[in-house]
Design an enzyme around this catalytic site. Structure first.
Site, PDB file in Angstrom:
ATOM      1  N   ILE A  74    -148.944 -31.410   1.178  1.00 35.63           N
ATOM      2  CA  ILE A  74    -147.816 -32.304   0.907  1.00 35.63           C
ATOM      3  C   ILE A  74    -148.317 -33.748   0.915  1.00 35.63           C
ATOM      4  O   ILE A  74    -148.110 -34.496   1.868  1.00 35.63           O
ATOM      5  CB  ILE A  74    -146.673 -32.120   1.935  1.00 35.63           C
ATOM      6  CG1 ILE A  74    -146.245 -30.661   2.029  1.00 35.63           C
ATOM      7  CG2 ILE A  74    -145.478 -32.992   1.548  1.00 35.63           C
ATOM      8  CD1 ILE A  74    -145.192 -30.395   3.086  1.00 35.63           C
ATOM      9  N   PRO A  75    -149.010 -34.147  -0.168  1.00 35.42           N
ATOM     10  CA  PRO A  75    -149.416 -35.552  -0.238  1.00 35.42           C
ATOM     11  C   PRO A  75    -148.163 -36.422  -0.330  1.00 35.42           C
ATOM     12  O   PRO A  75    -147.183 -36.043  -0.983  1.00 35.42           O
ATOM     13  CB  PRO A  75    -150.248 -35.625  -1.520  1.00 35.42           C
ATOM     14  CG  PRO A  75    -149.956 -34.378  -2.272  1.00 35.42           C
ATOM     15  CD  PRO A  75    -149.427 -33.375  -1.316  1.00 35.42           C
ATOM     16  N   HIS A  76    -148.190 -37.545   0.340  1.00 34.12           N
ATOM     17  CA  HIS A  76    -146.980 -38.357   0.423  1.00 34.12           C
ATOM     18  C   HIS A  76    -147.314 -39.820   0.633  1.00 34.12           C
ATOM     19  O   HIS A  76    -148.424 -40.165   1.038  1.00 34.12           O
ATOM     20  CB  HIS A  76    -146.073 -37.853   1.551  1.00 34.12           C
ATOM     21  CG  HIS A  76    -146.769 -37.778   2.871  1.00 34.12           C
ATOM     22  ND1 HIS A  76    -146.770 -38.815   3.767  1.00 34.12           N
ATOM     23  CD2 HIS A  76    -147.527 -36.795   3.428  1.00 34.12           C
ATOM     24  CE1 HIS A  76    -147.481 -38.467   4.841  1.00 34.12           C
ATOM     25  NE2 HIS A  76    -147.955 -37.247   4.650  1.00 34.12           N
ATOM     26  N   GLY A  77    -146.333 -40.658   0.349  1.00 28.26           N
ATOM     27  CA  GLY A  77    -146.521 -42.079   0.558  1.00 28.26           C
ATOM     28  C   GLY A  77    -145.210 -42.820   0.428  1.00 28.26           C
ATOM     29  O   GLY A  77    -144.185 -42.255   0.051  1.00 28.26           O
ATOM     30  N   HIS A 124    -138.523 -40.665   5.616  1.00 21.33           N
ATOM     31  CA  HIS A 124    -139.804 -40.122   5.171  1.00 21.33           C
ATOM     32  C   HIS A 124    -140.273 -39.033   6.133  1.00 21.33           C
ATOM     33  O   HIS A 124    -140.616 -37.921   5.718  1.00 21.33           O
ATOM     34  CB  HIS A 124    -140.811 -41.267   5.093  1.00 21.33           C
ATOM     35  CG  HIS A 124    -142.150 -40.902   4.577  1.00 21.33           C
ATOM     36  ND1 HIS A 124    -143.175 -41.799   4.578  1.00 21.33           N
ATOM     37  CD2 HIS A 124    -142.666 -39.771   4.053  1.00 21.33           C
ATOM     38  CE1 HIS A 124    -144.264 -41.242   4.076  1.00 21.33           C
ATOM     39  NE2 HIS A 124    -143.972 -40.007   3.756  1.00 21.33           N
TER      40      HIS A 124
END
Length: 161
Positions: A74-77, A124
């Site tokens: 789960i790449p996130h930013g 987030h």
């Protein structure tokens, strides 16, 4: 379990469009997979640039792998670019798994990328927790890996409870 968020009361399909899910995509490496999900995220949001989204994802990845284990990442930013006012997501199912430096050393075949507005720190974290719970369901992951097209992926993701 329905995914709900304080930023924008919604369920998963509200911020994951059919055009942002991709079945059987070929990627030779983690970087290429991240570039592609960044493109999916940017293409469906007018004020975001692919390069900027990619830099957000890769910067987070440099802090530590976003792979959860069991072949899921789960790449996130967060971003303050453009007029992003709610979370956006993109999902890809890789035809051939790639190394994501997962703690269980399993290569990743399911990638759900998440981008949220910069000021949405609590939201987030809440969304990440809900996605982690969702992808800890081995039956869901098996079902997603078995999908043959984008519509199947979207239907499974959008109806998961």
């Amino acid at each position: 379990m329905k995914l709900t968020f304080r930023i924008l009361p919604c369920t998963l399909p509200t911020f994951l469009l059919l055009t942002e899910s991709l079945a059987k995509w070929n990627s030779a490496a983690k970087k290429r997979a991240l570039e592609h999900v960044a493109t999916l995220l940017a293409n469906n949001t007018h004020d975001l640039r692919q390069h900027s989204v990619f830099n957000r994802l890769i910067s987070r990845e440099k802090l530590g792998s976003t792979a959860l284990g069991n072949g899921v990442a789960i790449p996130h930013g967060r971003t303050n670019e453009g007029n992003l006012s709610h979370p956006i997501g993109a999902f890809i199912q890789l035809k051939t798994p790639v190394d994501f430096n997962a703690v269980d050393s399993q290569p990743v075949s399911l990638i759900y990328a998440l981008l949220v507005p910069e000021e949405s720190t609590d939201d987030h974290l809440q969304i990440l927790a809900q996605l982690a719970e969702m992808f800890s369901n081995s039956q869901l992951c098996d079902d997603l890996r078995g999908c043959q097209d984008n519509l199947q992926l979207y239907q499974i993701l959008s109806t998961w409870e």
